[in-house]
Design an enzyme around this catalytic site. Structure first.
Site, short mmCIF file in Angstrom:
data_model
loop_
_atom_site.label_atom_id
_atom_site.label_comp_id
_atom_site.label_asym_id
_atom_site.label_seq_id
_atom_site.Cartn_x
_atom_site.Cartn_y
_atom_site.Cartn_z
N GLU A 1 107.81 208.27 86.48
CA GLU A 1 107.67 206.82 86.63
C GLU A 1 106.22 206.42 86.34
OE1 GLU A 1 109.91 204.24 87.28
OE2 GLU A 1 108.05 203.35 86.61
N LYS B 1 113.18 200.78 107.90
CA LYS B 1 113.18 200.30 106.51
C LYS B 1 114.58 199.85 106.11
CE LYS B 1 110.04 202.20 103.60
NZ LYS B 1 109.40 203.15 102.69
N PHE C 1 91.36 199.72 81.85
CA PHE C 1 90.92 200.77 82.78
C PHE C 1 89.48 201.23 82.53
CE2 PHE C 1 94.33 202.07 85.72
CZ PHE C 1 95.16 201.00 85.41
N THR D 1 106.54 212.04 91.40
CA THR D 1 105.50 212.73 90.62
C THR D 1 105.32 214.14 91.19
OG1 THR D 1 104.42 210.64 90.20
CG2 THR D 1 103.09 212.62 89.87
N CYS E 1 98.33 207.21 94.39
CA CYS E 1 98.69 207.97 93.19
C CYS E 1 97.53 208.74 92.57
CB CYS E 1 99.30 207.03 92.18
SG CYS E 1 100.67 206.11 92.88
N ARG F 1 96.81 202.63 101.11
CA ARG F 1 96.66 204.10 101.09
C ARG F 1 95.45 204.45 100.23
NH1 ARG F 1 102.86 205.78 99.68
NH2 ARG F 1 102.74 203.91 98.41
P1 NAD Z 1 106.90 205.82 99.40
O1 NAD Z 1 106.28 206.60 100.48
O2 NAD Z 1 106.66 204.36 99.30
O3 NAD Z 1 108.49 206.02 99.43
C1 NAD Z 1 109.13 207.24 99.63
C2 NAD Z 1 110.38 206.99 100.45
O4 NAD Z 1 111.14 208.18 100.53
C3 NAD Z 1 110.10 206.56 101.88
O5 NAD Z 1 110.76 205.32 102.15
C4 NAD Z 1 110.67 207.69 102.74
O6 NAD Z 1 111.19 207.23 103.97
C5 NAD Z 1 111.74 208.22 101.82
N1 NAD Z 1 112.17 209.59 102.12
C6 NAD Z 1 111.41 210.68 102.34
N2 NAD Z 1 112.19 211.75 102.58
C7 NAD Z 1 113.47 211.32 102.52
C8 NAD Z 1 114.72 211.96 102.71
N3 NAD Z 1 114.82 213.25 103.00
N4 NAD Z 1 115.84 211.21 102.58
C9 NAD Z 1 115.78 209.90 102.31
N5 NAD Z 1 114.61 209.25 102.12
C10 NAD Z 1 113.47 209.95 102.23
O7 NAD Z 1 106.47 206.54 98.03
P2 NAD Z 1 106.36 205.89 96.58
O8 NAD Z 1 105.05 205.19 96.45
O9 NAD Z 1 107.61 205.16 96.27
O10 NAD Z 1 106.26 207.20 95.69
C11 NAD Z 1 107.38 208.04 95.50
C12 NAD Z 1 107.04 209.03 94.38
O11 NAD Z 1 106.82 208.32 93.16
C13 NAD Z 1 105.76 209.84 94.62
O12 NAD Z 1 105.92 211.10 94.05
C14 NAD Z 1 104.71 209.05 93.83
O13 NAD Z 1 103.63 209.85 93.42
C15 NAD Z 1 105.52 208.59 92.64
N6 NAD Z 1 105.02 207.36 92.00
C16 NAD Z 1 104.56 206.34 92.76
C17 NAD Z 1 104.13 205.15 92.14
C18 NAD Z 1 103.59 204.00 92.94
O14 NAD Z 1 103.00 203.11 92.34
N7 NAD Z 1 103.76 203.96 94.25
C19 NAD Z 1 104.21 205.04 90.74
C20 NAD Z 1 104.71 206.12 90.00
C21 NAD Z 1 105.11 207.28 90.64
C1 UGA Z 2 98.71 204.03 88.84
C2 UGA Z 2 99.02 204.02 87.34
O1 UGA Z 2 98.34 202.91 86.73
C3 UGA Z 2 100.52 203.91 87.09
O2 UGA Z 2 100.78 203.97 85.69
C4 UGA Z 2 101.21 205.08 87.79
O3 UGA Z 2 102.62 204.99 87.65
C5 UGA Z 2 100.86 205.08 89.26
O4 UGA Z 2 99.43 205.13 89.42
C6 UGA Z 2 101.43 206.31 89.92
O5 UGA Z 2 101.53 207.33 89.31
O6 UGA Z 2 101.82 206.25 91.06
P1 UGA Z 2 98.57 202.20 90.77
O7 UGA Z 2 98.08 203.29 91.63
O8 UGA Z 2 99.64 201.30 91.28
O9 UGA Z 2 99.13 202.79 89.38
O10 UGA Z 2 97.34 201.26 90.43
P2 UGA Z 2 96.34 201.06 89.20
O11 UGA Z 2 96.49 199.70 88.68
O12 UGA Z 2 96.39 202.16 88.24
O13 UGA Z 2 94.94 201.12 89.98
C7 UGA Z 2 94.53 202.29 90.64
C8 UGA Z 2 93.13 202.14 91.18
O14 UGA Z 2 92.19 202.12 90.11
C9 UGA Z 2 92.88 200.87 91.98
O15 UGA Z 2 92.11 201.18 93.11
C10 UGA Z 2 92.10 199.98 91.03
O16 UGA Z 2 91.26 199.08 91.69
C11 UGA Z 2 91.29 201.04 90.27
N1 UGA Z 2 90.85 200.60 88.93
C12 UGA Z 2 91.77 200.33 87.96
C13 UGA Z 2 89.49 200.51 88.66
O17 UGA Z 2 88.64 200.77 89.53
N2 UGA Z 2 89.09 200.14 87.39
C14 UGA Z 2 89.99 199.86 86.41
O18 UGA Z 2 89.55 199.54 85.28
C15 UGA Z 2 91.36 199.96 86.69
#
Ligand code: NAD
Ligand code: UGA
Length: 434
Positions: free
Chosen positions: A152, A35, A254, A122, A265, A332
Site C-alpha cells: 500500500e 473500534k 518531498f 508493510t 511509517c 505516532r
Molecule cells: P493501524 O494500527 O491503524 O491498524 C491496524 C489494525 O489491525 C488495528 O485496528 C488493529 O486493532 C488491527 N489488528 C491487529 N491484530 C489483529 C488481529 N489479530 N485481528 C484483527 N485485527 C487486528 O495500522 P495502519 O496504519 O493501518 O497500518 C497497517 C499496515 O499498513 C502497517 O504494516 C503499515 O506499515 C502499513 N501502511 C500504513 C500506511 C499508513 O499511512 N498508515 C500506509 C501504507 C502502509
Molecule cells: C508515507 C508515504 O508517503 C506513503 O506513500 C506510504 O504509503 C506511507 O508512508 C506508509 O508506508 O505507511 P505518510 O507517513 O502518511 O506516508 O506521510 P508523508 O506525507 O509521507 O509524510 C511523512 C513525514 O514526512 C511527515 O512527518 C511529513 O511532515 C514529513 N515530510 C514530508 C517532510 O518533512 N518534508 C517533505 O518534503 C515531505
C-alpha cells in the site's frame, strides 16, 4: 467480488471502504471492540478526509460490514487482505506477530475452495513465504490458496484519493489464477485513470515498498541536510531546493526541509529495511545517515529555541501543530511531540493547539494547556513554534498574533510563512534553512 479485510486501521478501513465504493462486498474485521462499536455506529475512529461519507454510503447500501470474526470473513471472501500493524520490535526488526496471528486464524477457517490471501501490511522481504508456510502448517484440510503481496502506498490525509487514483498498483504474485483475481478486483480503479500495474514476483513487491519509503525519507533528509548547510552559510534552502527539484530526474516533491519526518511509517520502515540489510551483510550506512539527519532536524530546531530563549524554565511557549503532518490526527512518532517533551523536561510551560490531534495528545501530555485556536495559544506566549504545516496556520492573522504575544518570536519548523512578511510585522523569525 466478496472481499475480507483483516485490520480496520488507516490502511484496512481505507481499503475496505474504497473496495466497497467500486462495487465489491466487503467484510472488515478487527479485534479492537471499541473500534468495531464505533464503526458499527458509523463513527470513524480516525480523522481521514472523505472516509466518513464512503463508510456511511457503503454501509447503508449493504456493501460493507464490520465483524470481529476472521472465520466469517474467510468463508465469505474470494480475496482476503491482511492489513494489520507491523510495528518495530526491540532492535528495529518488524514485529510480525500480528501478521502471524492472522495467518493462523485464516488457516483454521480455510476449507476446500480456493482463496487469495493478500499481504497489504508493510513487511520485510520474504514475509509472504512465511505466511504461506504458516497457513499450510495450521490448516488441517487440503487447502487451495495463493499468497500475494500488494503493498500500500497511500498517504494519511489523502488516503481515499491515493487509493482511488494511485500512481501505480504493485501485485507480487506467483500464480496466474491469483493474478487474474487481483486484476479483476482492481479493474474499476485501473480503468478509471489508466493506472500502471506492475505484476512482479512476491519478493520484488515486498522490496518495492521498503525501497519506496526509504527513498522518500532519503529525499527529506537530503533537504534537511541542504537546510543545515544553508543555515551555516546564510543561503536560502527554499531557493536551493526549488531549483534542484526542477530537474525532472529529481522532482520537487518531498524536498521540504523542516523538523524531520515522523509518522507510523517512514521511521519504522527504514529501521526494518536497515535490519534486512544487516541480516544480508549489506552496508547500511546510507539508511543510518537518513536516520541521523532526521534526528538532527528536530534537535537543531530545539537548539535554536534554547539559544534564543536562554532559560526555558517557566517560559510560556506556544505550539501550533501536534500531528506528524497536516490533515491527520495521527501523532505516532510526531516530531512536535518530541520537541514538547524536551521543553517540558526543561520546565517550560506549553500551550498548544492542533485542529485534529489534541484528543490523542492529551493522553500523552495531560498537563499542558490545550487551546481552542492559535490566538489563545499566542496570548502571553514568549515564543510561538509552528510544528505542523496545517493550512489553517498559513492563514492566521499575524498582526493579531503579535499583539497577543508577550514577546513576538516565531520559530517556524515547517517554513509556513514568508520570511519578509513576518519580519516586516516586527517579529523575530526563525525558520529552517532560510
Ligand atoms: P493501524 O494500527 O491503524 O491498524 C491496524 C489494525 O489491525 C488495528 O485496528 C488493529 O486493532 C488491527 N489488528 C491487529 N491484530 C489483529 C488481529 N489479530 N485481528 C484483527 N485485527 C487486528 O495500522 P495502519 O496504519 O493501518 O497500518 C497497517 C499496515 O499498513 C502497517 O504494516 C503499515 O506499515 C502499513 N501502511 C500504513 C500506511 C499508513 O499511512 N498508515 C500506509 C501504507 C502502509
Ligand atoms: C508515507 C508515504 O508517503 C506513503 O506513500 C506510504 O504509503 C506511507 O508512508 C506508509 O508506508 O505507511 P505518510 O507517513 O502518511 O506516508 O506521510 P508523508 O506525507 O509521507 O509524510 C511523512 C513525514 O514526512 C511527515 O512527518 C511529513 O511532515 C514529513 N515530510 C514530508 C517532510 O518533512 N518534508 C517533505 O518534503 C515531505
Amino acid at each position: 467480488m466478496n472481499v475480507g479485510v483483516i485490520g480496520a486501521g488507516y490502511v484496512g478501513l481505507t481499503t475496505g471502504v474504497c473496495l466497497a465504493e467500486i462495487g465489491h462486498k466487503v467484510i472488515c474485521v478487527d479485534n479492537d471492540k471499541d473500534k468495531l462499536d464505533k464503526l458499527n455506529r458509523l463513527e470513524v475512529p480516525i480523522f481521514e478526509p472523505g472516509i466518513e461519507e464512503l463508510l456511511e454510503r457503503n454501509f447503508k447500501e449493504g456493501r460493507l460490514k464490520f465483524s470481529d470474526d476472521i472465520g466469517e470473513a474467510v468463508k465469505f471472501s474470494e480475496i482476503i487482505f491482511i492489513c494489520v500493524n507491523t510495528p518495530p520490535k526491540e532492535g528495529g526488526f518488524a514485529d510480525l506477530k500480528y501478521v502471524e496471528k492472522v495467518a493462523r486464524d485464516i488457516a483454521s477457517s480455510l476449507e476446500e475452495d480456493y482463496k487469495v490471501i493478500v499481504d497489504k501490511s508493510t513487511v520485510p522481504v520474504k514475509t509472504a513465504e512465511k505466511v504461506k508456510e504458516t497457513i499450510i502448517k495450521y490448516s488441517n484440510k487440503n487447502v487451495k490458496f495463493d499468497v500475494v503481496s500488494n503493498p500500500e502506498f497511500l498517504k494519511e490525509g489523502s488516503a481515499i484519493h491515493d487509493t482511488m487514483y494511485p500512481d501505480r498498483i504493485v501485485i507480487g504474485v506467483e500464480s496466474e489464477r491469483a493474478k487474474e483475481k487481483m486484476l479483476e478486483l482492481y479493474k474499476p480503479i485501473i480503468n478509471r485513470s489508466e493506472v500502471p500495474v506492475k505484476i512482479v514476483s512476491v519478493r520484488s513487491a515486498e522490496l518495492i515498498k521498503h525501497g519506496a519509503n526509504t527513498f522518500l525519507s532519503l529525499k527529506i533528509s537530503f533537504a534537511n541536510l541542504i537546510a543545515e548547510v544553508c543555515d551555516a552559510v546564510k543561503a536560502d534552502a527554499k531557493e536551493v531546493l526549488e531549483a534542484i527539484g526542477l530537474d525532472s530526474r529529481i522532482g520537487s516533491q518531498f524536498l521540504n526541509p523542516g523538523i524531520g519526518f515522523g509518522g507510523s511509517c517512514f521511521p519504522k520502515d527504514i529501521l526494518a529495511f536497515k535490519k534486512t540489510l544487516e541480516i544480508l551483510g549489506i552496508d547500511c550506512s546510507l539508511v543510518e545517515s537518513i536516520e541521523k539527519i532526521n534526528e538532527r532536524s528536530w534537535r537543531r530546531f530545539l537548539q535554536r529555541i534554547e539559544k534564543e530563549l536562554w532559560v526555558l524554565d517557566g517560559k510560556v511557549i506556544g505550539v501550533l501543530g501536534l500531528s506528524f503532518k497536516p490533515n491527520t490526527d495521527d501523532i505516532r512518532n510526531s516530531p512536535p511531540l518530541k520537541i514538547i517533551e524536551v521543553l517540558l523536561n526543561n520546565r517550560a510551560k506549553i500551550k498548544a493547539y492542533d485542529p485534529k490531534a489534541m484528543d490523542k495528545t492529551k493522553k500523552i501530555f495531560p498537563n499542558i494547556e490545550y487551546c481552542s485556536d492559535p490566538y489563545a495559544v499566542a496570548k502571553d506566549a514568549e515564543a510561538l513554534l509552528i510544528c505542523t504545516d496545517w493550512d489553517e496556520f498559513k492563514h492566521i492573522d499575524l498582526k493579531k498574533i503579535k499583539e497577543l504575544m508577550l514577546i513576538p518570536i516565531i520559530f517556524d519548523g515547517r517554513n509556513v510563512f514568508e520570511r519578509k512578511l513576518v519580519k516586516s510585522l516586527g517579529f523575530k523569525y526563525f525558520s529552517v534553512g532560510r
